[in-house]
Design an enzyme around this catalytic site. Structure first.
Site, PDB file in Angstrom:
ATOM      1  N   ASP A  25     122.203  77.819 -50.154  1.00 38.96           N
ATOM      2  CA  ASP A  25     122.794  77.919 -48.830  1.00 38.96           C
ATOM      3  C   ASP A  25     122.542  79.312 -48.258  1.00 38.96           C
ATOM      4  OD1 ASP A  25     124.715  76.977 -46.715  1.00 38.96           O
ATOM      5  OD2 ASP A  25     125.865  78.680 -47.491  1.00 38.96           O
ATOM      6  N   GLU A  42     117.598  77.195 -47.980  1.00 37.20           N
ATOM      7  CA  GLU A  42     117.953  77.037 -46.572  1.00 37.20           C
ATOM      8  C   GLU A  42     117.509  78.352 -45.938  1.00 37.20           C
ATOM      9  OE1 GLU A  42     121.720  75.767 -43.787  1.00 37.20           O
ATOM     10  OE2 GLU A  42     122.079  77.229 -45.372  1.00 37.20           O
TER      11      GLU A  42
END
Length: 697
Positions: free
Chosen positions: A343, A379
């Site tokens: 993330d 990401e």
């Protein structure tokens, strides 16, 4: 209680079958107390007097699995200088492998007084804190082997452990919403039927819902608020919280592996649940604030925030890096997971302020003999300046391709000037990845994910409808690139609903037939809706849970998804390991059957194209060294509103059969399931539709 010196490594609580070694890093500490709790909650404090390299440690004979514990760290409290030691606060072990209980929000959790933040808060936080649990590391893995599915054969299914199974009718009630529920045969069979080779689980590290959400009667459903990097989230366990979550998680992984399905974890190493300088003291803040967090050099009381969540983990500090790397290795070696999706990965790449693809973190991953061998997905953005880094990660990494998502959405909603980029995204985004030595599988292709509209909502809403989040619809992105097909929200109009169904099939067809790695969001294959909410992070209810009753109403969409999965699996031309090389293996044609020219690509109104894929021209061997041969395919895309008659060029010759037509609910209407003459023949493609033709052998 008698304590032995023990050892400074490994960090955390390690049971060896006879006793437990406790080890905690803190350079800021002047004294460290290990706190043990019995079943009644009575606390016993034991000073750790052995210190090696700022690691405080001790060994307790006869202490074993199920023992609950925490720490109290004594030292300087001067927030203005970044010093936040507060012995009145019970702290979770950063290396704790299980957590019992939940945070109960109270002022005692904060190291300052709410009425005057300059004053320390000496209230004991223990009554409001969860405890770590000593776990039994032994597990019968049997003959478990990681599937090791090659990237080009991978199909990812992004899912939430709780939301995927909470309403599944075949999963026993006590297992719904848990690791055991995800391992249920009915769930696994569904995944296999739609071609899934890997589940990508939203965060399963122990996390804490924010106080502000709690006050609004909501919760952090997604889980991007970690407080324990080695502990599986306790609320996803059907068997208990006293270490049972570790065994149940392992059982889930073992069951998925037996079905040939890999487990990828969405991990949040960029920030923690302790938030900004006004946040609670739960773990790292009270252990060594300066080591674990990025502090502002000019104002050390402030946290540098590249994440939008209040703080950023200090990936420049050796012990913070060690925590990340030890956590990753633990999940691979002990929990047998097969990869990670990072993330806001750009936040981990920041050495000073700029994103650095050669930062220490990436150097460590590249050299690590364990972590470098599993799937690593970035990401590739954060919220800081210069944080959008799609295409810029090192060769070992794959990336969520946000440019793929945006362009495919724009193309199918009819935006002008999207055709040229559509060609690049369909063929693996060589413009982003080829120059860095990567291949098409560096691109994780997706149209929808947990963050944003579901597939059905993407074709049903022009704007977000997040009123239920309690922020007056201000949260969530406004850049949805969606189209409601003429009516906002549910519609009684059969024509609108037919168009929406066709658009969903268009998106799925494009996704499965693109080069790269396709990723679906859970429930999209059965028409899941969030009622237009594009930021359902706080909705632990019907808004977010997969409604399995829709599987019956959406059986055609489910059958269509299965058909696409079989087509991709059977034909390697849709999952090449290398980029296309030229006219021998791919050709781009106008609807008239002519080769696309520069001016054709540049026409802003152009919304239709034919793609010829020559499966017979694949020159690369498969992973076993065998030659790859395949059929020829013609992909006819029409994103315009009107039907177009595509001419099949004479030079293609032969006969073709229609294998996919998105105007049909199941993909191929009976009247079109026939031969098509390839010598100047024509195939009419409806407005906003795809037709896929395969050469007859």
């Amino acid at each position: 209680m008698h304590i032995w010196p023990g050892a400074p490594y490994p960090l955390g609580a390690t049971w060896d079958g006879w006793g437990t070694n406790f080890a905690l890093f803190s350079e800021a500490a002047e004294r460290v107390e290990l706190c043990l709790f019995d079943d009644s909650g009575t606390e016993e404090r034991i000073a750790l007097t052995e210190v090696d390299g700022f690691v405080w440690h001790g060994y307790l004979p006869a202490i074993g699995p199920g023992q609950r514990y925490g720490y109290r760290v004594h030292g300087s409290w001067d927030p203005g200088r970044g010093e936040r030691c507060a012995p009145s606060k019970l702290l979770l072990d950063p290396y704790g492998k299980a957590v019992d209980g939940d945070v109960i929000w109270d002022e005692a959790l904060f190291d300052y007084t709410w009425s005057d933040p300059r004053r320390p808060n000496h209230a004991d936080s223990s009554p409001f804190m969860p405890r770590n649990v000593v776990v039994n590391p032994f597990f019968d893995w049997g003959n478990d082997r990681p599937p090791r599915t090659p990237y080009h054969e991978t199909v990812i299914y992004e899912a939430h452990v709780r939301g995927l199974t909470l309403r599944h009718p075949e999963v026993p009630l006590h297992q719904r919403g848990t690791y055991a529920g995800l391992a249920h045969p009915a769930v696994i069979e569904h995944l296999k039927e739609i071609g899934v080779t890997a589940v990508e689980l939203l965060p399963v590290h122990q996390f804490v819902p924010e106080q502000a959400l709690n006050q609004r009667g909501l919760t952090n459903y997604w889980g991007y608020n970690t407080i324990g990097f080695l502990a599986p989230h306790n609320r996803y366990c059907s068997a208990g919280m006293r270490g049972e979550q570790v065994g149940e998680f392992k059982t889930m992984v073992k069951a998925l592996h037996e079905a040939g399905i890999e487990v990828i974890l969405d991990v949040v190493y960029n920030h923690t649940a302790e938030g900004n300088h006004r946040g609670p003291t739960l773990s790292l803040r009270g252990i060594d604030n300066d080591a674990y967090y990025r502090l502002d050099d000019r104002e050390p009381w402030r946290y540098i925030d590249y994440t939008g969540c209040g703080n950023s983990l200090n990936a420049r500090h050796p012990h913070s890096l060690q925590l990340i790397m030890d956590s990753l290795r633990y999940w691979v070696l002990e929990m047998h997971v097969d990869g990670f999706r990072f993330d806001l990965a750009s936040a981990l790449a920041r050495e000073l302020h700029d994103v650095d693809r050669l930062s220490t973190f990436f150097d460590l991953v590249q050299q690590d003999p364990v972590v470098s061998q599993v799937k690593l997905i970035a990401e590739p953005w954060d919220v800081g300046e210069g944080g959008y880094q799609v295409g810029n990660f090192p060769p070992l990494w794959t990336e969520w391709n946000g440019k793929y998502r945006d362009n495919i959405r724009d193309f199918w909603r009819g935006e002008p000037g999207t055709l040229a980029e559509f060609a690049s995204r369909l063929t693996g985004s060589s413009d982003l990845y080829e120059t860095s030595g990567r291949r098409p599988m560096a691109s994780i292709n997706f149209v929808t994910c947990h963050d944003g509209f579901t597939l059905l909502d993407l074709v049903s809403y022009n704007g977000k409808h997040n009123e239920g989040n309690g922020e007056d619809n201000r949260d969530g992105t406004d850049d949805n690139r969606s189209w409601n097909c003429g009516t906002e929200g549910p519609s009684p109009d059969p024509a609108v609903n037919e168009l929406r169904a066709r658009q969903q099939r268009n998106f799925l067809t494009t996704l499965f037939l693109s080069q790269g790695v396709p990723m679906m969001a859970s429930g999209d294959e059965i028409g899941r809706t969030q009622g237009g909410n594009n930021n359902a992070y706080c909705q632990d209810n019907d808004v977010s849970w997969v409604d399995w009753t829709r599987a019956t109403a959406s059986r055609d969409l489910l059958a269509f998804t299965r058909r696409l999965a079989r087509l991709r699996r059977r034909h390697p031309v849709f999952r090449r390991r290398r980029f296309f090389q030229g006219t021998a293996d791919i050709a781009w044609l106008t609807p008239a059957g002519e080769k696309m020219t520069s001016s054709d690509w540049e026409q802003g109104y152009a919304k239709a194209v034919a793609v010829f894929l020559n499966g017979e021209a694949i020159t690369e061997p498969d992973p076993r060294g065998d030659p790859v041969t395949d059929c020829k395919f013609l992909l006819l895309f029409n994103a315009g509103a009107d039907p177009i008659a595509f001419t099949l060029p004479d030079r293609l010759g032969g006969e073709w059969e229609i294998v996919i037509d998105t105007t049909a609910e199941d993909g191929v209407p009976p009247e079109l399931d026939a031969s098509v003459d390839g010598s100047g023949g024509k195939v009419e493609v409806a407005g906003r539709a795809v037709t896929v033709l395969m050469s007859k052998l």
